[in-house]
Design an enzyme around this catalytic site. Structure first.
Site, PDB file in Angstrom:
ATOM      1  N   TYR A   1      21.157 -19.157 -11.213  1.00  0.00           N
ATOM      2  CA  TYR A   1      21.286 -17.815 -11.785  1.00  0.00           C
ATOM      3  C   TYR A   1      20.797 -16.731 -10.820  1.00  0.00           C
ATOM      4  O   TYR A   1      19.693 -16.822 -10.267  1.00  0.00           O
ATOM      5  CB  TYR A   1      20.508 -17.680 -13.109  1.00  0.00           C
ATOM      6  CG  TYR A   1      20.481 -16.236 -13.573  1.00  0.00           C
ATOM      7  CD1 TYR A   1      21.630 -15.643 -14.103  1.00  0.00           C
ATOM      8  CD2 TYR A   1      19.352 -15.443 -13.396  1.00  0.00           C
ATOM      9  CE1 TYR A   1      21.639 -14.309 -14.477  1.00  0.00           C
ATOM     10  CE2 TYR A   1      19.347 -14.111 -13.763  1.00  0.00           C
ATOM     11  CZ  TYR A   1      20.501 -13.543 -14.304  1.00  0.00           C
ATOM     12  OH  TYR A   1      20.506 -12.220 -14.655  1.00  0.00           O
TER      13      TYR A   1
ATOM     14  N   HIS B   1      22.749  -0.557 -10.381  1.00  0.00           N
ATOM     15  CA  HIS B   1      21.642  -0.438 -11.330  1.00  0.00           C
ATOM     16  C   HIS B   1      20.832   0.855 -11.147  1.00  0.00           C
ATOM     17  O   HIS B   1      19.930   1.130 -11.942  1.00  0.00           O
ATOM     18  CB  HIS B   1      20.707  -1.638 -11.199  1.00  0.00           C
ATOM     19  CG  HIS B   1      21.245  -2.893 -11.817  1.00  0.00           C
ATOM     20  ND1 HIS B   1      22.523  -3.342 -11.610  1.00  0.00           N
ATOM     21  CD2 HIS B   1      20.674  -3.803 -12.646  1.00  0.00           C
ATOM     22  CE1 HIS B   1      22.718  -4.467 -12.273  1.00  0.00           C
ATOM     23  NE2 HIS B   1      21.608  -4.768 -12.918  1.00  0.00           N
TER      24      HIS B   1
ATOM     25  N   TYR C   1     -18.292  14.354 -39.107  1.00  0.00           N
ATOM     26  CA  TYR C   1     -17.909  13.102 -38.446  1.00  0.00           C
ATOM     27  C   TYR C   1     -17.579  13.282 -36.974  1.00  0.00           C
ATOM     28  O   TYR C   1     -17.858  12.402 -36.149  1.00  0.00           O
ATOM     29  CB  TYR C   1     -16.676  12.502 -39.136  1.00  0.00           C
ATOM     30  CG  TYR C   1     -16.915  11.879 -40.487  1.00  0.00           C
ATOM     31  CD1 TYR C   1     -18.179  11.858 -41.075  1.00  0.00           C
ATOM     32  CD2 TYR C   1     -15.864  11.304 -41.186  1.00  0.00           C
ATOM     33  CE1 TYR C   1     -18.379  11.292 -42.317  1.00  0.00           C
ATOM     34  CE2 TYR C   1     -16.052  10.722 -42.423  1.00  0.00           C
ATOM     35  CZ  TYR C   1     -17.310  10.731 -42.995  1.00  0.00           C
ATOM     36  OH  TYR C   1     -17.496  10.159 -44.218  1.00  0.00           O
TER      37      TYR C   1
ATOM     38  N   ARG D   1     -21.183  13.123 -35.381  1.00  0.00           N
ATOM     39  CA  ARG D   1     -22.032  11.936 -35.557  1.00  0.00           C
ATOM     40  C   ARG D   1     -21.283  10.621 -35.408  1.00  0.00           C
ATOM     41  O   ARG D   1     -21.905   9.563 -35.241  1.00  0.00           O
ATOM     42  CB  ARG D   1     -22.781  11.993 -36.880  1.00  0.00           C
ATOM     43  CG  ARG D   1     -21.948  11.935 -38.145  1.00  0.00           C
ATOM     44  CD  ARG D   1     -22.890  12.012 -39.343  1.00  0.00           C
ATOM     45  NE  ARG D   1     -22.229  12.478 -40.541  1.00  0.00           N
ATOM     46  CZ  ARG D   1     -22.052  11.733 -41.631  1.00  0.00           C
ATOM     47  NH1 ARG D   1     -22.460  10.482 -41.648  1.00  0.00           N
ATOM     48  NH2 ARG D   1     -21.459  12.242 -42.691  1.00  0.00           N
TER      49      ARG D   1
ATOM     50  N   PHE E   1       9.879 -11.256 -16.448  1.00  0.00           N
ATOM     51  CA  PHE E   1      10.157  -9.834 -16.280  1.00  0.00           C
ATOM     52  C   PHE E   1       9.997  -9.067 -17.589  1.00  0.00           C
ATOM     53  O   PHE E   1      10.057  -7.832 -17.603  1.00  0.00           O
ATOM     54  CB  PHE E   1      11.592  -9.632 -15.777  1.00  0.00           C
ATOM     55  CG  PHE E   1      12.603 -10.402 -16.585  1.00  0.00           C
ATOM     56  CD1 PHE E   1      12.855 -10.082 -17.913  1.00  0.00           C
ATOM     57  CD2 PHE E   1      13.298 -11.451 -16.024  1.00  0.00           C
ATOM     58  CE1 PHE E   1      13.768 -10.792 -18.661  1.00  0.00           C
ATOM     59  CE2 PHE E   1      14.233 -12.171 -16.771  1.00  0.00           C
ATOM     60  CZ  PHE E   1      14.464 -11.841 -18.099  1.00  0.00           C
TER      61      PHE E   1
ATOM     62  N   GLU F   1      20.904 -10.059 -23.263  1.00  0.00           N
ATOM     63  CA  GLU F   1      19.537  -9.528 -23.270  1.00  0.00           C
ATOM     64  C   GLU F   1      19.326  -8.868 -24.635  1.00  0.00           C
ATOM     65  O   GLU F   1      19.393  -7.654 -24.795  1.00  0.00           O
ATOM     66  CB  GLU F   1      19.369  -8.565 -22.093  1.00  0.00           C
ATOM     67  CG  GLU F   1      19.528  -9.309 -20.764  1.00  0.00           C
ATOM     68  CD  GLU F   1      19.781  -8.410 -19.569  1.00  0.00           C
ATOM     69  OE1 GLU F   1      19.674  -7.180 -19.704  1.00  0.00           O
ATOM     70  OE2 GLU F   1      20.091  -8.956 -18.496  1.00  0.00           O
TER      71      GLU F   1
END
Length: 493
Positions: free
Chosen positions: A54, A84, A278, A281, A327, A411
């Protein structure tokens, strides 16, 4: 100074040191041997193997069943990089691109990727010469690696795309000619090795963490000044009450605030009130929870940047080539979303302290000016902080809980970690601005408590701050002062 790329663990702190000291990179002898051994193994395997491998002798993604002839293997890899390179949106910060180069070099150096030594050395050249490829923020699905941004990062190796060099955006081809460098000629597997990987995601995380460690400490320091200026109580920061719930971050925050307030006249004087809101503290619990998140994510990201994350993974000693999923960005996408929430909370509680300081209580004038009404004073900086907090809350939606299938369904689950990474950095920017606004308010309130003083450490810091941001008597334009306050935090930890 030289940093040698080797199997030794690369820490986030070390990355910061490499950048700050402008160190150059060099491959260690062990890394050179590993890279060469893996490449030779792959060359031999291609010659002797009669089955498809592959991404090496096949197409990519859903095209994995299409075999490629030996004469076309180099073209296959170059086509991969070109096709890409689909990055969109704003350009990535050059410092992050530099971390991408470093972490990609590190990933390839382990000898599990099958790249040529010359290809890795060219990446080293780009890093050392500050030739930074133009990369874009949008385009990664965070699985199959950061394909689009890494393709844009690697185009200049081929003499394509653009780079930032000496402050100018230029064609990569021109810079290669200027340097006397020939474009890299990719061989089998190399395009895939360069594009598969999590370096876009992890480099954003490294960059964010380098800043977040500082912001976490600054939140304690600024919070301590606000507590003192608000006439707060120190008891919630004692070791006894925090040791019975001993989360590490909680204890560290309580001790940091006590340390900053040691010797303060204000904190030690008798109080009329029995407890604080709050936002004051509960600093040990809120700041502390953020610290624990930071510590966890730091460990995760350090594991990531010390791992080969391309595919297939090659094991020369075991005579194995495995097409798997290292990946996939999920191991860091989830933590980055978690860290985004933690950093946003530092900003959220900071804004609440700002709100209290301008509320006209505990002897402080409304909006921290002598003549409220005629002057709006610090009214609108709180609005600005509240607006920024609101944006950060929106960015806290975890992108890692979404997936959109790609590559014709091959994918079919992706991490969306690229978006986790970029929004994390946006929230870091936001929290830095909110803390800068809190410091403006805390310094103003502290001056209004005179002649009483805070601790020697905070008074010294306050004095340094007043050199760039003045005490406000009458209304003035606040935006430049907020910008100056941000700059002060970046340069005066």
């Amino acid at each position: 100074m030289i940093h040698y790329i080797s199997p030794e663990r690369l820490t986030i702190e070390r990355v910061g040191e490499i950048l700050d000291k402008k160190m150059t990179l060099a491959l260690s002898d062990e890394s050179v041997e590993r890279i060469n051994r893996c490449r030779q193994f792959l060359d031999d395997k291609i010659k002797e193997c009669d089955r498809p491998i592959y991404g090496i002798t096949t197409g990519f993604g859903s095209l994995c069943n299409i075999s490629i002839g030996a004469n076309d293997l180099a073209t296959l890899q170059e086509n991969l990089v070109k096709s890409h390179a689909c990055g969109c949106g704003d350009k990535v910060d050059p410092q992050i691109v530099k971390i991408m180069l470093l972490t990609k070099i590190m990933s390839l150096s382990f000898g599990n990727s099958g790249v040529q030594l010359s290809t890795v050395n060219r990446l080293v050249d780009f890093f050392n010469e500050d030739i930074l490829p133009v990369v874009y923020q949008q385009g990664s699905l965070g699985a199959s690696g950061d394909l689009a941004p890494l393709a844009n990062m690697c185009l200049p190796l081929l003499g394509l795309g653009e780079v930032i060099y000496k402050g100018e955006t230029r064609l990569a081809a021109e810079v290669l000619v200027e340097k006397g460098w020939e474009p890299v000629k990719l061989v089998s597997k190399e395009g895939l090795a360069l594009l598969n990987g999590t370096q876009f995601m992890s480099s954003h995380a490294v960059y964010a963490l380098l800043r977040i460690h500082r912001l976490s400490a600054l939140a304690d320091k600024i919070g301590a000044m606000s507590l003192d200026a608000f006439d707060g109580r120190i008891e919630p920061f004692g070791d006894e009450v925090n040791a019975v719930r001993p989360h590490p971050g909680q204890l560290a925050t309580a001790r940091a605030v006590r340390r900053w307030l040691e010797g303060s006249e204000l904190i030690s004087r008798p109080k009329q009130h029995v407890q604080d809101p709050y936002s004051f503290r509960c600093m040990p619990q809120v700041h502390g929870a953020a610290k624990d998140a930071i510590s966890y994510v730091t460990d995760v990201i350090e594991t990531e940047i010390n791992s080969p994350t391309d595919n297939p993974t090659i094991f020369p000693d075991e005579d194995i080539i495995v097409s798997a999923g290292n990946f996939h960005g999920e191991p860091i996408a989830l933590p980055m979303d978690y860290l985004t929430i933690a950093v946003a909370e530092l900003g959220s509680i900071s804004e609440r302290r700002i709100f209290r300081l301008i509320s006209g209580s505990r002897g402080l004038p409304s909006f921290l000016v002598a003549n409220p009404g005629l002057n709006s004073g610090f009214m609108i900086p709180q609005y600005a902080a509240a607006s920024i907090v609101n944006q950060s809350k929106g960015l806290c939606w975890p992108t890692s809980c979404d997936t959109i299938p790609s590559s014709q369904g091959q994918e079919d689950h992706v991490s969306m970690g690229g978006n986790s990474a970029t929004k994390l950095c946006r929230v870091v920017d936001n929290t830095e601005r909110i803390l800068a606004i809190e410091l403006m308010n805390a310094a103003q309130a502290l001056d209004l408590r005179r002649p009483l003083k805070s601790s020697p450490a905070l008074e010294q810091w306050h004095s340094e701050y007043r050199r760039v941001v003045p005490f406000i008597i009458n209304d003035t334009v606040m935006a430049p002062l907020i910008a100056a306050s941000v700059d002060f935090l970046r340069n005066n930890p």
